[in-house]
Scaffold this motif. Structure first.
Motif, PDB file in Angstrom:
ATOM      1  N   SER A  65       0.820  -1.206   0.000  1.00 19.48           N
ATOM      2  CA  SER A  65       0.000   0.000   0.000  1.00 19.48           C
ATOM      3  C   SER A  65       0.855   1.256   0.000  1.00 19.48           C
ATOM      4  O   SER A  65       0.679   2.137  -0.821  1.00 19.48           O
ATOM      5  N   VAL A 105      -5.969   0.466  -2.271  1.00 16.97           N
ATOM      6  CA  VAL A 105      -5.284   1.554  -1.571  1.00 16.97           C
ATOM      7  C   VAL A 105      -3.784   1.441  -1.850  1.00 16.97           C
ATOM      8  O   VAL A 105      -2.985   1.003  -1.019  1.00 16.97           O
ATOM      9  N   ALA A 123     -10.604   4.157  -4.268  1.00 17.56           N
ATOM     10  CA  ALA A 123     -10.719   4.565  -2.871  1.00 17.56           C
ATOM     11  C   ALA A 123     -10.945   6.067  -2.804  1.00 17.56           C
ATOM     12  O   ALA A 123     -10.592   6.817  -3.718  1.00 17.56           O
ATOM     13  N   GLY A 125      -9.965   9.585  -1.409  1.00 15.32           N
ATOM     14  CA  GLY A 125      -8.824  10.259  -0.803  1.00 15.32           C
ATOM     15  C   GLY A 125      -7.546  10.074  -1.580  1.00 15.32           C
ATOM     16  O   GLY A 125      -7.529   9.506  -2.684  1.00 15.32           O
ATOM     17  N   VAL A 127      -3.557   8.645  -1.752  1.00 19.06           N
ATOM     18  CA  VAL A 127      -2.695   7.596  -1.234  1.00 19.06           C
ATOM     19  C   VAL A 127      -1.256   8.090  -1.231  1.00 19.06           C
ATOM     20  O   VAL A 127      -0.878   8.977  -2.004  1.00 19.06           O
ATOM     21  N   ALA A 136      -6.171   8.471  -5.258  1.00 23.22           N
ATOM     22  CA  ALA A 136      -6.233   7.012  -5.382  1.00 23.22           C
ATOM     23  C   ALA A 136      -6.682   6.639  -6.791  1.00 23.22           C
ATOM     24  O   ALA A 136      -7.691   7.162  -7.279  1.00 23.22           O
ATOM     25  N   ASN A 175      -9.947  -1.559   8.097  1.00 25.96           N
ATOM     26  CA  ASN A 175      -9.463  -0.236   7.685  1.00 25.96           C
ATOM     27  C   ASN A 175      -9.454   0.015   6.178  1.00 25.96           C
ATOM     28  O   ASN A 175      -8.661   0.818   5.681  1.00 25.96           O
ATOM     29  N   GLY A 176     -10.297  -0.668   5.433  1.00 22.00           N
ATOM     30  CA  GLY A 176     -10.452  -0.348   4.023  1.00 22.00           C
ATOM     31  C   GLY A 176      -9.461  -1.000   3.089  1.00 22.00           C
ATOM     32  O   GLY A 176      -9.405  -0.638   1.901  1.00 22.00           O
ATOM     33  N   TYR A 177      -8.696  -1.971   3.562  1.00 22.87           N
ATOM     34  CA  TYR A 177      -7.753  -2.671   2.689  1.00 22.87           C
ATOM     35  C   TYR A 177      -8.448  -3.875   2.034  1.00 22.87           C
ATOM     36  O   TYR A 177      -9.660  -3.991   2.090  1.00 22.87           O
ATOM     37  N   GLN A 181     -12.336  -4.426   1.594  1.00 31.21           N
ATOM     38  CA  GLN A 181     -12.979  -4.043   0.330  1.00 31.21           C
ATOM     39  C   GLN A 181     -13.955  -5.116  -0.136  1.00 31.21           C
ATOM     40  O   GLN A 181     -15.030  -4.802  -0.660  1.00 31.21           O
ATOM     41  N   PHE A 231     -13.171   3.620   6.513  1.00 35.32           N
ATOM     42  CA  PHE A 231     -11.887   4.108   6.033  1.00 35.32           C
ATOM     43  C   PHE A 231     -11.776   3.985   4.512  1.00 35.32           C
ATOM     44  O   PHE A 231     -12.233   3.010   3.919  1.00 35.32           O
ATOM     45  N   TRP A 232     -11.116   4.962   3.893  1.00 29.63           N
ATOM     46  CA  TRP A 232     -10.876   4.975   2.447  1.00 29.63           C
ATOM     47  C   TRP A 232     -12.179   4.885   1.649  1.00 29.63           C
ATOM     48  O   TRP A 232     -12.200   4.378   0.536  1.00 29.63           O
TER      49      TRP A 232
END
Length: 357
Positions: A65, A105, A123, A125, A127, A136, A175-177, A181, A231-232
């Motif tokens: 990431s 991400v 995502a 935001g 990165v 992203a 946390n959105g990883y 996902q 997140f993300w």
């Protein structure tokens, strides 16, 4: 009530206390994703924790990431981790590797590859990249026949983790990883057996854990989850049902623990504690939230049935956190500007507590 400083048996490990060092990205790895001597010193300083969970370690190059993070997907990386795990063990500690596949991400400037995800949805935001933050990118949607390779990547990295001297592994399902996902209802728009229904959205998480259990054993495998975290830009429909179903599937695999972040309403978290028959590590504070967890929150969650309590930022500035909590000493403040800047400042430079003369 359970004492935070009492011992606990976790799988094959005897923990001297119930305090866990949570995984935290510190971007101090050398080129090629190699662990360093400074990383060995950093983790050894914190070996009084009942269990250390390492920073996120990429299980494959495409799974990386952030720049500056370590890996466990080639022999050189395995060799570089041995002094780290050796230093922790020499200092009486225990350490799991957190296996973190970033999925969408990520950025081609970091890995040389277009990121992958369950669907071609970017995502939310910016990165991190070697040249600074960038928007992203839209990931490449994983074809059905490729999904199993990414589940297997956790297992392969798990084998390498044991070869590197780790005591076990934690899959980063939060946390959105990548795992998060697949659990999502807006990052995962698939219409095949990995998308849509709850049973389908949890499938990748279960298969990744199942592959890892087959590789390293259930007693050496845990997973971290962040119900409803957001997140993300990840959204999850039906959070209580989604995570209850996931925990039900994981229970059949008899893994060492589930590690929950306090990202959902308290009632939801308590219900998930009741739904999970195994060991629970609870992180009582919102990741990067306004308040760090302390002794009060730890004791509250022990009373609510968690067996172990994890602390993140408190361990950054307090390498002797266990002793500080034991004697009721004040905690040193953390310098957030040094979280990701590299070097030893704000990494190895926090002193242990000193009693006033």
């Amino acid at each position: 009530m359970t004492d935070l400083f009492s011992g606990f048996r976790l799988g094959d490990l005897s923990l001297p206390n119930r305090i866990v060092m949570a995984p935290m990205t510190r971007v101090r790895a050398a080129a090629g994703g190699l662990a360093t001597a400074s990383m060995a010193a950093y983790y050894a300083q914190r070996a009084s924790a009942g269990l250390i969970i390492s920073e996120g370690v990429q299980p494959s190059l495409i799974g990386q990431s952030n720049p500056g993070t370590p890996g466990l997907h080639d022999d050189a990386q395995v060799a570089s981790w041995r002094p780290v795990t050796g230093a922790v063990h020499t200092n009486g500690g225990r350490i799991f590797a957190q296996l973190m596949h970033g999925g969408r991400v990520s950025h081609p400037d970091t890995t040389g590859h277009r990121p992958v995800g369950p669907s071609a949805v970017a995502a939310v935001g910016e990165v991190f990249t070697p040249t600074g933050p960038q928007p992203a990118p839209v990931p490449r949607e994983l074809p059905l026949e490729e999904i199993g390779q990414h589940a297997e990547a956790y297992a392969s990295a798990g084998r390498r983790a044991l070869a590197a001297g780790f005591d076990g592994v934690e899959l980063h399902g939060a946390n959105g990883y990548l795992i998060s996902q697949f659990l999502s209802s807006n990052a995962n728009l698939r219409t095949d057996r990995y998308g849509g229904s709850i049973a389908n959205r949890i499938r990748f998480a279960v298969e990744a854990v199942e592959a890892t259990v087959q590789a390293v054993g259930a007693r050496r495998t845990g997973i971290r989850l962040s119900p409803g975290a957001g997140f993300w830009g990840v959204e999850e429909s039906g959070v209580p049902g989604l995570y209850t179903a996931l925990l039900g599937e994981l229970a059949g695999l008899e893994i060492a623990y589930v590690h929950l972040e306090a990202t959902a309403d308290r009632d939801v978290l308590i219900a998930l504690r009741r739904a999970w028959p195994g060991v629970l590590i609870m992180n009582p504070s919102l990741p990067m939230g306004p308040k760090q967890a302390g002794l009060t929150e730890a004791r509250e969650w022990l009373g609510l049935g968690a067996e172990l309590i994890s602390f993140g930022r408190a361990f950054v500035a307090n390498p002797d956190l266990v002793e500080r909590l034991r004697i009721g000493a004040s905690l040193a403040p953390v310098d957030e500007a040094t979280f990701y800047q590299g070097g030893d400042a704000g990494y190895l430079t926090y002193p242990p507590y000193r009693h006033a003369a």
